[in-house]
Design an enzyme around this catalytic site. Structure first.
Site, short mmCIF file in Angstrom:
data_model
loop_
_atom_site.label_atom_id
_atom_site.label_comp_id
_atom_site.label_asym_id
_atom_site.label_seq_id
_atom_site.Cartn_x
_atom_site.Cartn_y
_atom_site.Cartn_z
N PRO A 1 -8.22 1.73 -3.79
CA PRO A 1 -8.85 2.20 -2.56
C PRO A 1 -7.85 2.40 -1.43
CG PRO A 1 -9.98 0.26 -3.43
CD PRO A 1 -8.69 0.39 -4.17
N CYS A 2 -8.20 3.29 -0.50
CA CYS A 2 -7.43 3.46 0.73
C CYS A 2 -7.90 2.38 1.70
CB CYS A 2 -7.66 4.85 1.32
SG CYS A 2 -6.68 5.16 2.81
#
Length: 405
Positions: A86-87
């Protein structure tokens, strides 16, 4: 060099499927998939139904547990580490115990990748993230990606990256994602790339350029990057472009124009006469029309400032003569981003079926039909990557591995 893979944040197996489709001998030695807070680990269970489970070096199964509590030294050896992480907020600080140690925000999954690289020293690494990774956070543009590159520099890796629109390379979805290819500097590939100019790496010699050919590239911008991760977190900002290369403490980046290939059109992947439950009912039609339409809504901030929130229209229904829009985890729910299509058999408006969602991502039909409810099938596909993009990179990796010792 053996063709072995460790897959972190595996989802329902997009990376593994992409390499398996090559049929060139890639074998996954271990994987990890865990959804925080989920009572049933649907994605993990789907992965296991397709591929089976994986023991660690102690002969134990920990693939469906929190990766942060996994002893990384117990992960089986591998040539290639892959993962779609994930960012998140990658800011870090010095630990209280040691000025040399660092601590990041709890739950940030990049550190699990870093810890795995430290423990296992994989020669190669392919990672996937959202396109905004290169520009986050808003208040310090480029810092998060800078932290990642600083970590790789510190560990003796170089890296290439590209923001890829899957539809430009023959897929059915206009999905833009950042792909990162990192490699140890002491590999044969690393030595060879060290002798190339950054321009040649970005334009035609690097893995990314070979997997995703370009028409042209703009001017290269360069910037030194420290391996002091805390300093990068505190002070680094940089305008990363959609392509780039980092080696020996220097970043090179340029805006490239993708060489467009014939995409798969949305209309060609639609099923005919879908199950009645996917059609839009008359009582919901007006809500869909509103959500997809243009809007100008007066709003007021907490401090009393008045402004007009506006957004343009979205095609309703989604056109069949173009690739699909980016699919989100909320696909099939009543919201603006959900696809609405015209069924080719009934000519009525409906949502995508789970099989069509799988086709948008390049999975086999019924890949997620493993006992999970429809809402989770859409969620898993919204989280997935476009499988053919992995196969494209794998073809180039095959040639790279063939030249390794």
């Amino acid at each position: 060099m053996q063709k072995t893979i460790c897959e972190l944040f595996a989802g329902v197996g997009g990376f593994r499927l992409g390499f398996d489709r090559l049929n060139t001998g890639w074998a996954t030695t271990w994987f990890s998939q865990w959804e925080p807070g989920a009572k049933t680990q649907w994605a993990h269970d789907c992965y296991v139904q397709h591929f089976g489970d994986s023991r660690d070096l102690r002969g134990e199964y920990h693939t469906g547990e929190d990766i942060s509590i996994m002893d990384k030294k117990s992960i089986p050896d591998h040539t290639l580490l892959v993962g779609g992480f994930p960012c998140q907020d990658y800011s870090v600080a010095h630990t209280l115990a040691s000025a040399k140690g660092i601590e990041g925000k709890k739950g940030v999954l990049w550190w699990q990748i870093r810890d795995t690289l430290i423990a296992k020293k994989a020669p190669f690494c392919v990672l996937e993230n959202v396109d905004r990774l290169l520009k986050s956070p808003a208040k310090q543009r480029g810092r998060d990606f800078g932290v990642i590159l600083a970590c790789l520099t510190e560990l003796g890796y170089s890296a290439e990256w590209r923001v890829v629109n899957a539809a430009q390379y023959g897929a059915a979805q206009r999905r833009r994602r950042t792909f990162i290819f990192a490699y140890r500097n002491d590999t044969e590939y690393g030595k060879r790339m060290a002798g190339e100019s950054a321009e040649r790496v970005i334009n035609n010699m690097g893995l990314m350029a070979k997997a995703f050919p370009i028409l042209d590239a703009g001017k290269i911008t360069k910037k030194p990057i420290s391996s002091d991760i805390v300093d990068i977190s505190d002070n680094f900002a940089f305008a990363f472009e959609n392509a780039g290369y980092m080696s020996e403490g220097t970043i090179y980046t340029a805006k490239v124009t993708e060489k467009e290939e014939e995409p798969i059109l949305l209309g060609t992947i639609l099923e005919h006469h879908a199950n009645e439950k996917y059609y839009i009912s008359d009582d919901k039609m007006s809500k869909w029309v509103y959500l997809k339409g243009a809007k100008k809504i007066p709003r007021r901030t907490a401090d009393g400032h008045e402004y007009v929130f506006s957004e343009g229209p979205i095609a309703f229904p989604d056109p069949g003569d173009r690739p699909g829009r980016t699919m989100l985890t909320s696909e099939s729910t009543l919201n603006r981003s959900t696809h609405v299509v015209c069924d080719p058999g009934t000519l009525r408006l409906r949502l995508l079926t789970p099989v069509e969602a799988e086709r948008l991502q390049g999975f086999d039909d019924e890949w997620t039909n493993t006992g999970m409810p429809d809402r989770m099938r859409y969620f898993c596909m919204g989280n997935a990557l476009v499988v053919p993009m992995i196969t494209r990179m794998g073809k180039v990796l095959d040639t790279i591995i063939a030249e390794e010792k």
